[in-house]
Design a protein around this motif. Structure first.
Motif, PDB file in Angstrom:
ATOM      1  N   THR A 185      43.999  29.923  40.416  1.00 38.66           N
ATOM      2  CA  THR A 185      43.679  28.639  41.034  1.00 38.66           C
ATOM      3  C   THR A 185      43.850  27.491  40.052  1.00 38.66           C
ATOM      4  O   THR A 185      43.425  27.552  38.908  1.00 38.66           O
ATOM      5  N   ASN A 186      44.491  26.442  40.533  1.00 38.58           N
ATOM      6  CA  ASN A 186      44.653  25.230  39.751  1.00 38.58           C
ATOM      7  C   ASN A 186      43.391  24.375  39.898  1.00 38.58           C
ATOM      8  O   ASN A 186      43.026  23.982  41.003  1.00 38.58           O
ATOM      9  N   GLU A 187      42.736  24.087  38.795  1.00 38.52           N
ATOM     10  CA  GLU A 187      41.478  23.344  38.842  1.00 38.52           C
ATOM     11  C   GLU A 187      41.664  21.915  39.338  1.00 38.52           C
ATOM     12  O   GLU A 187      40.734  21.279  39.807  1.00 38.52           O
ATOM     13  N   ASP A 189      43.375  20.735  41.957  1.00 38.05           N
ATOM     14  CA  ASP A 189      43.261  20.541  43.397  1.00 38.05           C
ATOM     15  C   ASP A 189      42.814  21.787  44.147  1.00 38.05           C
ATOM     16  O   ASP A 189      42.815  21.805  45.376  1.00 38.05           O
ATOM     17  N   GLY A 190      42.442  22.846  43.416  1.00 40.19           N
ATOM     18  CA  GLY A 190      41.946  24.051  44.053  1.00 40.19           C
ATOM     19  C   GLY A 190      43.019  24.954  44.618  1.00 40.19           C
ATOM     20  O   GLY A 190      42.709  25.950  45.266  1.00 40.19           O
ATOM     21  N   SER A 191      44.299  24.596  44.421  1.00 41.49           N
ATOM     22  CA  SER A 191      45.376  25.397  44.995  1.00 41.49           C
ATOM     23  C   SER A 191      45.727  26.569  44.089  1.00 41.49           C
ATOM     24  O   SER A 191      45.548  26.516  42.882  1.00 41.49           O
ATOM     25  N   ALA A 192      46.236  27.634  44.713  1.00 37.40           N
ATOM     26  CA  ALA A 192      46.673  28.805  43.952  1.00 37.40           C
ATOM     27  C   ALA A 192      48.125  28.600  43.545  1.00 37.40           C
ATOM     28  O   ALA A 192      49.024  28.691  44.377  1.00 37.40           O
ATOM     29  N   LEU A 193      48.366  28.277  42.289  1.00 39.47           N
ATOM     30  CA  LEU A 193      49.704  27.911  41.831  1.00 39.47           C
ATOM     31  C   LEU A 193      50.507  29.105  41.349  1.00 39.47           C
ATOM     32  O   LEU A 193      51.723  29.003  41.205  1.00 39.47           O
ATOM     33  N   PHE A 194      49.853  30.224  41.088  1.00 36.55           N
ATOM     34  CA  PHE A 194      50.552  31.410  40.611  1.00 36.55           C
ATOM     35  C   PHE A 194      50.049  32.663  41.323  1.00 36.55           C
ATOM     36  O   PHE A 194      48.853  32.796  41.585  1.00 36.55           O
ATOM     37  N   GLU A 215      45.269  29.774  30.454  1.00 35.25           N
ATOM     38  CA  GLU A 215      44.335  30.490  31.327  1.00 35.25           C
ATOM     39  C   GLU A 215      45.092  31.379  32.303  1.00 35.25           C
ATOM     40  O   GLU A 215      44.754  32.549  32.502  1.00 35.25           O
ATOM     41  N   VAL A 216      46.131  30.817  32.909  1.00 38.82           N
ATOM     42  CA  VAL A 216      46.949  31.589  33.842  1.00 38.82           C
ATOM     43  C   VAL A 216      47.660  32.726  33.119  1.00 38.82           C
ATOM     44  O   VAL A 216      47.738  33.851  33.613  1.00 38.82           O
ATOM     45  N   ALA A 217      48.167  32.433  31.926  1.00 41.51           N
ATOM     46  CA  ALA A 217      48.980  33.399  31.184  1.00 41.51           C
ATOM     47  C   ALA A 217      48.160  34.449  30.457  1.00 41.51           C
ATOM     48  O   ALA A 217      48.716  35.390  29.902  1.00 41.51           O
ATOM     49  N   GLY A 218      46.853  34.277  30.430  1.00 40.98           N
ATOM     50  CA  GLY A 218      46.000  35.247  29.742  1.00 40.98           C
ATOM     51  C   GLY A 218      45.904  35.009  28.253  1.00 40.98           C
ATOM     52  O   GLY A 218      45.564  35.920  27.493  1.00 40.98           O
ATOM     53  N   GLY A 219      46.204  33.794  27.828  1.00 41.72           N
ATOM     54  CA  GLY A 219      46.142  33.464  26.409  1.00 41.72           C
ATOM     55  C   GLY A 219      47.479  32.977  25.896  1.00 41.72           C
ATOM     56  O   GLY A 219      48.440  32.801  26.655  1.00 41.72           O
ATOM     57  N   ARG A 220      47.553  32.746  24.601  1.00 44.60           N
ATOM     58  CA  ARG A 220      48.792  32.287  23.973  1.00 44.60           C
ATOM     59  C   ARG A 220      49.669  33.464  23.573  1.00 44.60           C
ATOM     60  O   ARG A 220      49.243  34.614  23.620  1.00 44.60           O
ATOM     61  N   PHE A 221      50.892  33.130  23.154  1.00 45.89           N
ATOM     62  CA  PHE A 221      51.880  34.146  22.819  1.00 45.89           C
ATOM     63  C   PHE A 221      52.341  34.009  21.373  1.00 45.89           C
ATOM     64  O   PHE A 221      52.501  32.898  20.868  1.00 45.89           O
TER      65      PHE A 221
END
Length: 336
Positions: A185-187, A189-194, A215-221
């Motif tokens: 969820t995108n904070e 607008d509340g939409s699910a972007l991924f 946050e979406v990616a589970g951390g940095r790379f």
């Protein structure tokens, strides 16, 4: 030393369009203001790619690991190991890659222990605009890699990868309705972007790369494999693309960047046409050296695509007026 096989740039010409391995190239808008979820694949920016996935027009897809990754993977992956079965390309000095590499399969208990220890201390690798490249599975097998994250705008590309790699033990059925898959969820607008499909050590994200955050990616790379992604996006988005890379790459991390450089052409339109867009060394240094997160930019190598690619893959470029074109490979080092 540059291999004589055609690195990552496997193109298929269809009509007047270049079919490019980055299926979500036109999805990189960076804007979420007018939608409530992942970019609709019927959107004009994705529809042509969605159609080609639906009709299996996948002439760009390689069934083997890309030779450029085999040659330069050690630059971003610690203890890089290459499967002998994946390294049949011959380099300019006449030697086969398999003569220079080690097998990536552990043959003793001691080697297995080393493999497991490396995994526990390993790195995460990001593959932007991934399609269903087998490079992700290859990277996931590396003893020092704990997770590979691929991002693409076309769901079918990710579904097919998941189906072709059942060893990942996917926690989500790859073909179920999107409402049943993990959504981020995108904070704003509340939409699910991924949408997310989770495997043992591969995570697939369906969405707009420009909207990806830690946050979406589970951390940095610690590492990024840019399989010619930057030549696939529109030139006006390059600054935003580099900024996205910067927020996702760990301090001290590295990115392997593959580009196309159209060095000579009979007309300006041929130079500007894309994708693939021409991104030469000056352009790479312009965008990355100006970024405050970048420590250094190094040119690792290049190859003349008119000498290494089959003539039919250069036919459209020649018709357009391109007379000289090179693949270039760069290493981007992030600051600590």
């Amino acid at each position: 030393m540059v291999c004589s096989t055609a690195g990552l740039l496997t193109l298929l010409l269809f009509g007047n369009d270049y079919l490019w391995s980055m299926s979500a190239v036109d999805a990189l808008s960076g804007s979420t203001a007018k939608r409530n979820g992942p970019l609709d694949e019927k959107d004009e920016r994705l529809s042509r790619w969605q159609n080609r996935w639906e009709t299996s027009m996948l002439g760009w897809h390689r069934t083997d690991v890309n030779p450029t990754l085999l040659q330069y993977g050690h630059e971003i992956i610690p203890n890089f190991m290459v499967d002998r079965d994946s390294s049949s390309s011959t380099c300019e000095d006449g030697a086969n890659n398999s003569d220079r590499i080690r097998s990536n399969s552990a043959t003793t208990t001691e080697e297995s222990d080393i493999h497991n220890n490396n995994k526990n201390k390993g790195i995460r690798v990001l593959v932007p605009l991934c399609g269903k490249t087998v490079d992700m599975a290859f990277l996931a097998q590396q003893p020092s890699v704990t997770e590979v994250v691929g991002v693409d705008g076309i769901r079918k590309a990710l579904d097919e990868f998941a189906s072709e790699h059942p060893e990942q033990g996917w926690t989500n059925e790859p073909h179920v309705d999107t409402t049943a898959t993990t959504a981020t969820t995108n904070e704003k607008d509340g939409s699910a972007l991924f949408e997310t499909i989770m495997g043992t050590d591969i995570r697939l994200l369906k969405g707009d790369f420009m909207e990806l955050d830690t946050e979406v990616a589970g951390g940095r790379f610690e590492a990024v494999l840019d399989r010619a992604s930057i030549v696939a996006i529109r030139p006006e988005l390059r600054e935003a693309y580099v900024a996205t890379m910067g927020r996702l790459l760990q301090p001290g991390g590295k990115a392997l960047i593959i580009t196309i450089d159209k060095r000579q052409a009979s007309n300006a339109q041929a130079m500007a046409k894309g994708p693939p867009f021409s991104v030469n060394e000056t352009e790479i240094r312009r965008w990355y050296e100006m970024a405050d997160w970048v420590e250094s930019v190094t040119l690792l190598g290049e190859e003349n695509l008119f000498e290494t690619e089959p003539p039919e893959r250069n036919e459209q470029f020649l018709q357009d007026g391109v007379t000289s074109m090179f693949e270039m490979v760069f290493l981007i080092q992030a600051k600590q």
